[in-house]
Design a protein around this motif. Structure first.
Motif, PDB file in Angstrom:
ATOM      1  N   VAL A  31     -12.263 -30.692  21.495  1.00 41.41           N
ATOM      2  CA  VAL A  31     -11.834 -29.338  21.876  1.00 41.41           C
ATOM      3  C   VAL A  31     -12.378 -28.977  23.254  1.00 41.41           C
ATOM      4  O   VAL A  31     -13.549 -29.240  23.575  1.00 41.41           O
ATOM      5  N   ARG A  32     -11.525 -28.352  24.057  1.00 38.33           N
ATOM      6  CA  ARG A  32     -11.888 -27.971  25.425  1.00 38.33           C
ATOM      7  C   ARG A  32     -11.752 -26.464  25.614  1.00 38.33           C
ATOM      8  O   ARG A  32     -11.102 -25.770  24.828  1.00 38.33           O
TER       9      ARG A  32
ATOM     10  N   GLN B 253      -8.647 -23.719  24.754  1.00 35.23           N
ATOM     11  CA  GLN B 253      -7.833 -24.079  23.610  1.00 35.23           C
ATOM     12  C   GLN B 253      -8.046 -23.088  22.463  1.00 35.23           C
ATOM     13  O   GLN B 253      -8.998 -22.306  22.468  1.00 35.23           O
ATOM     14  N   THR B 254      -7.162 -23.147  21.478  1.00 31.23           N
ATOM     15  CA  THR B 254      -7.254 -22.306  20.290  1.00 31.23           C
ATOM     16  C   THR B 254      -7.378 -23.196  19.069  1.00 31.23           C
ATOM     17  O   THR B 254      -6.614 -24.159  18.906  1.00 31.23           O
ATOM     18  N   VAL B 255      -8.339 -22.893  18.195  1.00 32.18           N
ATOM     19  CA  VAL B 255      -8.545 -23.701  16.996  1.00 32.18           C
ATOM     20  C   VAL B 255      -8.528 -22.813  15.763  1.00 32.18           C
ATOM     21  O   VAL B 255      -8.843 -21.621  15.819  1.00 32.18           O
TER      22      VAL B 255
ATOM     23  N   ALA C  15     -13.579 -22.253  23.470  1.00 28.68           N
ATOM     24  CA  ALA C  15     -12.329 -22.171  22.733  1.00 28.68           C
ATOM     25  C   ALA C  15     -12.185 -20.819  22.046  1.00 28.68           C
ATOM     26  O   ALA C  15     -13.167 -20.136  21.745  1.00 28.68           O
TER      27      ALA C  15
ATOM     28  N   VAL D  40      -1.784 -24.094  17.230  1.00 28.60           N
ATOM     29  CA  VAL D  40      -3.213 -24.233  17.522  1.00 28.60           C
ATOM     30  C   VAL D  40      -3.502 -25.672  17.938  1.00 28.60           C
ATOM     31  O   VAL D  40      -2.821 -26.610  17.530  1.00 28.60           O
ATOM     32  N   ASP D  41      -4.513 -25.841  18.749  1.00 30.64           N
ATOM     33  CA  ASP D  41      -4.843 -27.166  19.273  1.00 30.64           C
ATOM     34  C   ASP D  41      -5.612 -28.022  18.280  1.00 30.64           C
ATOM     35  O   ASP D  41      -5.618 -29.256  18.393  1.00 30.64           O
TER      36      ASP D  41
ATOM     37  N   GLY E  31      -1.671 -31.521  19.110  1.00 32.18           N
ATOM     38  CA  GLY E  31      -2.789 -30.944  18.381  1.00 32.18           C
ATOM     39  C   GLY E  31      -3.402 -31.929  17.391  1.00 32.18           C
ATOM     40  O   GLY E  31      -2.825 -32.979  17.082  1.00 32.18           O
TER      41      GLY E  31
END
Length: 352
Positions: free
Chosen positions: A152-153, A156-158, A180, A221-222, A244
């Protein structure tokens, strides 16, 4: 190492308390017993346990539902933090009196445990043992899924399922530290706690949970971190953005389902493998904390690196330990019932 490394109190006490899981029982069916204080052999250390966690694994084990649990009876306890009281041959005596953490899978619910010295990871000075304990299995799991698998960077959205739980609350914090945006599922009673961690909460019981997540992340979402499994894993996969990553790490949906302990995991693995083979750019994988254990040296090196990174964030105050409750070891049944109640945020910790 001679008995001179034992404290005066330990010289007087020849036994140690441990909790035994005798079979498939309710939490109040756990058994307390005393046994002779174990002695470390070559390459081992006797650890005086200061804190041991109540994980989802123990909830499965008491139902006989953990994938590779040992035969009953046995002492549960997936991880621990404690101080080295004595060492066997070929172990540096300088470790005596210092605090360490360890992954154990079983055996941690005891006053003293003998472990291979090479499996011990230093706990930073000044860190509360119960707080460090909440980040052993939970911290390693969250760190690896976030940074080594999903990568995850910032920006991004998780989506984190069970954002109020032990792993979930750690995932939320680590993802926020990585820059994130986090959407976290939880019961409404935990939404304020989830917001305080930096995530946007959604009700996991919402019949249109996927629709609610799409409102918050129209492009998908990523990454999704899913410990639930079951039919809901399909929605988790469908919510992914192009390229993703879905990371499954449990089958909580089948915790109370009778039958094979392995079948739900095998079904989930097959589904993830199928999705991972599709040519759509998305990835799906199952995280197993014990993967790579056959290469012991590499496993231990990686464990020390990852847990060391998590402990450094805890020591600096950037990561907050979520201690749901501190319960005496002798009240392990009550602690297990509390952990299973769904009423707490974070991790229940046993204190010998």
């Amino acid at each position: 190492m001679s008995d001179q490394t034992l404290t005066r109190w330990e010289k007087q006490v020849e036994t140690t308390l441990e909790v035994v899981l005798p079979g498939v029982v309710e939490p109040d069916g756990l058994v307390l017993r005393r046994r002779e204080l174990p002695a470390p052999e070559r390459g081992q250390a006797l650890v005086r346990v200061e804190a041991s966690g109540v994980s989802f694994a123990e909830q499965q084990m008491r139902r006989g539902k953990y994938y590779d649990q040992p035969p009953f009876p046995f002492t549960p306890g997936y991880d621990l933090v404690g101080t080295v009281a004595r060492v066997g041959g070929d172990v540096d005596p300088a470790v005596v009196g210092k605090r360490y953490a360890a992954l154990t899978k079983t055996g941690g619910w005891a006053g003293h445990v003998v472990l291979d010295a090479a499996d011990l990871v230093p706990v930073p000075d000044g860190v509360d043992p119960a707080e460090a304990e909440t980040l052993v299995v939970n911290g390693i799991t969250a760190w690896r899924m976030l940074h080594r698998i999903a990568r995850v960077r910032a920006g991004q959205t998780v989506l984190v399922h069970g954002a109020n739980g032990g792993v979930g609350s750690t995932l939320v914090q680590l993802a926020r530290l990585a820059g994130a945006r986090v959407i976290g599922t939880a019961s409404p009673r935990h939404h304020d706690a989830v917001r305080a961690l930096g995530a946007t909460p959604v009700d996991y019981r919402d019949p249109d949970l996927p629709g609610r997540v799409r409102e918050l992340a129209p492009g998908g979402v990523d990454a999704v971190f899913d410990h639930v499994g079951g039919p809901g894993i399909v929605d988790s996969y469908r919510l992914l953005a192009p390229r993703g990553t879905l990371v499954g790490y449990g089958t909580a949906a089948t915790r109370d389902v009778q039958g094979s302990s392995r079948l739900p995991v095998l079904k989930l693995l097959a589904r993830l493998m199928w999705w991972n083979a599709l040519p759509n750019g998305r990835t799906a994988t199952f995280y197993n904390i014990w993967a790579g254990k056959r290469n012991a040296a590499r496993f231990r090196t990686r464990l020390a690196e990852d847990l060391g990174a998590v402990f450094a964030l805890l020591a600096s105050g950037e990561l907050r330990a979520q201690v749901a409750a501190r319960v005496p070891l002798a009240e392990a049944g009550e602690a297990l019932a509390l952990a299973e109640s769904g009423t707490v945020t974070g991790k229940v910790v046993l204190i010998p």
